[in-house]
Design a protein around this motif. Sequence first.
Motif: not given
Ligand code: NAD
Length: 453
Positions: A9-11, A30-31, A84, A86, A102, A120-121, A154, A158, A265-266, A269, A334
Motif C-alpha cells: 500500500g502507500y507505506v 501483497d495478497l 499491512v 490496520t 501475517v 504498520s501503526t 512510519e 502521503e 487513512s491515519c 482511525k 479515505r
Molecule cells: N498511508 C499513510 O500515510 C500512513 C502513514 C504512516 C503509517 N501508516 C500505517 O501504515 C499501515 C499501512 O497503511 P497503508 O496506507 O499503506 O495501507 P493500504 O491499505 O494502502 O495498504 C495495505 C496493503 O496491505 C495488503 N495486505 C493486507 N493483508 C495482507 C497480507 N496478509 N499479506 C500481504 N499483504 C496484505 C493489502 O492488500 C494492501 O495492499 C497502517 O497501519 C497505517 O496506519 C500509514
Amino acid sequence: MRICVIGAGYVGLVTATCFAEMGNRVVCVDLDGERVARLACGELPIYEPGLEPMLKAQLASGQLGFTEQLRLGIHRADVIFIAVGTPTSEDGSADLSHVLAVADELGERLDHACLVVDKSTVPVGTAERVAQRINGGLARRGQSARVSVASNPEFLKEGSAVDDFMRPDRVIVGCDDERGRELLRQLYAPFLRNHDRLLCMGVRAAEFSKYAANAFLATKISFINEMAGICARLGVDIEEVRRGIGSDKRIGTHFIYAGCGYGGSCFPKDVKALIRTAEHEGIEPGILRAVEARNALQKTLLFQALREHFNGHLQGRVVALWGLAFKPGTDDLREAPSLVLLDALLAAGARVQACDPVATPTLARRYAEHLAGGQLLLSDSPYAVSEGADALVLVTEWKQFRQPDFRRVRAAMRMPVLFDGRNIYDSGQLAELGFLYRGIGRPAVGGCQASAA
Ligand SMILES: NC(=O)c1ccc[n+]([C@@H]2O[C@H](COP(=O)([O-])OP(=O)(O)OC[C@H]3O[C@@H](n4cnc5c(N)ncnc54)[C@H](O)[C@@H]3O)[C@@H](O)[C@H]2O)c1
C-alpha cells in the motif's frame, strides 16, 4: 541486506522502493494478485509523486521484486517489515486481523532467524503478540530458529512520502535486543547521513509514539478549527490570528490552518484507536473525544454554509467542487471531507460538478450511479466544472487551485459565490472581482452580483 516488505500500500510500496534505491535486495509481498501483477510491470496502483520513476528503475535493476507468495518474499530475508493496513474495527480499536494473519503465516513458513519489524501503526503490546504467534508457530514446527520483533512506526506523509522516507525528520526504532537495533541502524544509516536522528527506545514506547504524534497533530487542527468557530461569531479573521500565534516558536506555524476538517487513512482511525485504548485502561480521553467531535462538525460546515446561503433550497442548484482527495498530492479519499460534503449535496438534490487532479477515477468508482444519472459530473479542469455553477467550493488546496484565472471562473459561473474550505484565497481580491467570499472563521466579504440568477 535482504529485505521483505509485506503489504504494497502507500507505506509498503514507498518503504520497499526506497530501501531498494539504497542498494538493498527487496521483495514486496501483497495478497492482492492484481496489484502485484500491475506493480511487476511498473504500474503504480496509487498516486504518489516521485514514486513511479524510482519503482521502475529498481524493477529494471532487479533490486526490487513483487510477489503474492509470502514464501518467496521471506526466503533468506534479514529483515521482514509488516506494512499491512490496520483499519478501524467496529468498536473503534485498531483491527489487527491483517497484522496477526501475517504473523501466523510467518510462523508457518519461516525457516530461519531474522528480525521482524512492525511498520504498520499498531497499539502497544502488538509486537509482543506478533512475536508470540511467529515463535509459537516455529516451535510447533520443530524449528530451532526464533525471531525478535521490533517496532518502527512510519511517519511519511502521503503526497511527499518519497521525500519523507528518503530524508526523515527522525526514525523511531523500538527494539529490546541489541542485534535488532544494530541491524536497523545499519539499514537506515544511508537515509540519515546529514543528521543522525535515529531514536532508539523500548518497543512499547515506539508503538505509542506513533499514536501520540498523530493525536497531537489532529488536536492542533481541531484546536484551530474551534478558534475559527469563535472568530466567525466575533467578526475576527482566523487568518490574522493564525499569523499572530504562529510566530510564537512554542506554537509554531505548522498544523494551525483552519479548514473543513482532517481526513485520510491515519488521523481519524488513530485518534479513534487511542480513545479505545484509553477507555480500556480506565482513562477518560476527554481531549481526544473533543478533537474527534470538532472534526466531525468541521466536515459539515461547508454544507451548512451552502444551505444557509441558498435559504435551505439546494434542489437543482449547481455546485462546483475543487479538490476531492483528503489532501493535496494524493489520490486517497479515505475519510476525505469532500465525501461528507458531496453526500450531503447529492442528498439535498444539488447537481455537483467536481474536479481533482488525480482522485476523480477513485471517486468515479464510488459514485457510478450518480454519474450515470447526471447528478454528478467529474472533470480535471477547474474551469469546466465552474461552468454554470451557482457556487464554487474549494475543498482540497491543490497547487493547481491556488492562483486560477478568477475572471474566467467568474465569467463561467452563474453566481459568483466562493466558499473557501481551506482559507487559501485573498478575500479582498475576490470581492474586488465581484465574488461573494466565505472562508472558515473569516468574515464574509463581497456582494453577490449574480450574472444570471
Ligand atoms: N498511508 C499513510 O500515510 C500512513 C502513514 C504512516 C503509517 N501508516 C500505517 O501504515 C499501515 C499501512 O497503511 P497503508 O496506507 O499503506 O495501507 P493500504 O491499505 O494502502 O495498504 C495495505 C496493503 O496491505 C495488503 N495486505 C493486507 N493483508 C495482507 C497480507 N496478509 N499479506 C500481504 N499483504 C496484505 C493489502 O492488500 C494492501 O495492499 C497502517 O497501519 C497505517 O496506519 C500509514
